[in-house]
Design an enzyme around this catalytic site. Structure first.
Site, PDB file in Angstrom:
ATOM      1  N   VAL B  32      18.804 -14.714  34.366  1.00 45.83           N
ATOM      2  CA  VAL B  32      19.292 -13.342  34.163  1.00 45.83           C
ATOM      3  C   VAL B  32      18.882 -12.469  35.349  1.00 45.83           C
ATOM      4  O   VAL B  32      19.702 -11.743  35.919  1.00 45.83           O
ATOM      5  CB  VAL B  32      18.759 -12.754  32.836  1.00 45.83           C
ATOM      6  CG1 VAL B  32      19.163 -11.289  32.692  1.00 45.83           C
ATOM      7  CG2 VAL B  32      19.274 -13.561  31.652  1.00 45.83           C
ATOM      8  N   ASP B 117      17.409  -7.922  26.565  1.00 47.56           N
ATOM      9  CA  ASP B 117      17.039  -8.236  25.177  1.00 47.56           C
ATOM     10  C   ASP B 117      16.531  -7.062  24.346  1.00 47.56           C
ATOM     11  O   ASP B 117      16.291  -7.221  23.159  1.00 47.56           O
ATOM     12  CB  ASP B 117      15.999  -9.379  25.088  1.00 47.56           C
ATOM     13  CG  ASP B 117      16.560 -10.680  25.639  1.00 47.56           C
ATOM     14  OD1 ASP B 117      17.770 -10.903  25.472  1.00 47.56           O
ATOM     15  OD2 ASP B 117      15.802 -11.442  26.258  1.00 47.56           O
TER      16      ASP B 117
END
Lengths: 279, 279
Positions: B32, B117
């Protein structure tokens, strides 16, 4: 995140800024400012507008008089005190000197700012935008050609699957239900959930996803998720839909009906010609 | 700015953030984080990466070892001192507690932050992106369906005019030359310039705009701008190009060649059939 595009500079960092309950100050009330008001209302911002009522565009007036969270001040920008508690500033006034003042006041306070007509002083720029429910698309030419951005926007609008926004909304609902049925963050269950959702999205046409209702979602989860399968729309109470006609659709009008008609025309032409010759 | 779309909430504020020479801190170095590094390099940011070398993804390593403006720290995030002089923070680590710490440190310092997240703690989100030179497109589903965002991205890529990026770049150059030839901000000259540029953009196909070279631009300004006209590409030394094949192109393969072949097939079929009958 695209990792296959080449890493080259010269671009912008395109992001979806969150303004929910944030306080955005709009300085100005002309046609440009009206567009700004609309953009930030789209993102559920709390809006303040500072502009003498004599300078208000009808659209700005409509927003101010409407049912939105807008605090209106009928005056010009008064200085630093107008920036207290402000999370973002969008200025669109015909006064370059004043614009520069607003800019540096914002910079000192680390408030993100966009000032119309002074690109070098802006923390961010705008682009042509498309909105269809939860779907938002921005087209930026990095200031090179707003007109081409607009033409490309229209081209994209025509190419978008019908009901793309509705399909996205329904898939979002399905995801929420799936997470309720098979909760947990990370690990195997997360992976299985993600894979199943991807399989649904790629197996169903976007027009089919858009037809998902409560009953269909329940059956899709019962017969699909629980049995590790991807049922077709018609087996969970839906209707099989054909994709929207685009250049990539194999059975488009141009690729099916037109040739058929042309074939019939060919047969007819030859028949007439040959018939007249053999008579 | 779109003023025709309905004003409804629930969306994001899509913007092209400017990072040129800004200092972006990336916390983390996994897959990511690698995508994040690429995105900010696209926008010419000065980048710092904080991540133990044991956790570096090959792509992150490639960027760090590459010719980019990246300062690498082989360690974990150390606290507030890591945020001195930082303009933006992108965190992508597998440690929710640490992520929350980074988030609140940034918030106190008014540093824009995205933490993978923990969506509710982010100042901004990402979307699927397309890049073609100065053209940048972002597709956001506001978190409802990243997969559909990706499918729509692919659909848009197929629908884009060929060489759209090059066309935009050339139009940007033409605009710069025009501004040199007819300088001035605001008033009549600005309006005339804008109108002429719009007319060029709508009269020429995007594929034609992409062929503009120095000589053609000069002739376009001499014979076009000076005489208040829009010459065709072939009259300023260019070649007339046909538009890219899309559903909206009238003379597409499906709409022209295919029916023609079908017609011929029809003629042939009827001829053979009739010939065999009359024999």
């Amino acid at each position: 995140m695209s990792t296959d595009s080449p890493t080259v500079g010269g671009g912008s960092f395109l992001i979806a800024w969150q303004l929910k309950s944030k306080h955005v100050l709009i300085v100005g009330g002309g046609d440009v400012a009206s567009g700004r008001i609309e953009s930030v209302l789209t993102a559920d911002a709390r809006v303040s507008v500072i502009c003498p009522s004599t300078g208000l565009h009808p659209l700005a007036k409509k927003f101010i008089d409407g049912p939105h969270q807008i605090t209106y001040h009928d005056r010009v920008f008064a200085g630093a005190q107008d920036l207290v508690g402000v999370d973002m500033v969008l200025s669109a006034i015909d006064d370059v000197a004043q614009s520069r003042v607003i800019c540096s006041l914002c910079r000192e306070r680390k408030i993100p700012v966009n000032v119309a007509d002074i690109p070098e002083s802006c923390d961010f720029y705008f682009g042509s935008q498309i909105r269809d429910g939860p779907l938002q698309i921005m087209i930026s030419t990095n200031g090179q050609s707003p007109k081409l951005a607009n033409l490309i926007k229209k081209r994209i609008e025509r190419s978008l699957p019908q009901q793309a926004g509705k399909a996205i909304q329904k898939v979002g609902e399905l995801r929420t239900r799936l997470r309720e049925r098979a909760p947990g963050v990370g690990g195997q269950v997360s992976k299985r959930r993600m894979k199943w959702m991807v399989d649904v999205c790629t197996s169903w046409e976007m027009e089919e996803l858009a037809t998902l209702n409560e009953e269909m979602m329940k059956r899709l989860l019962d017969d699909g998720w629980e049995k590790n399968a991807i049922p077709r729309p018609e087996t969970v109470g839906g209707i099989r839909k054909r994709g929207k006609r685009t250049a990539s659709t194999l059975f488009s009008f141009e690729a099916s009906v037109l040739p058929m008609l042309a074939f019939v025309a060919g047969v007819a032409t030859a028949t007439v010609l040959l018939a007249s010759r053999t008579r």
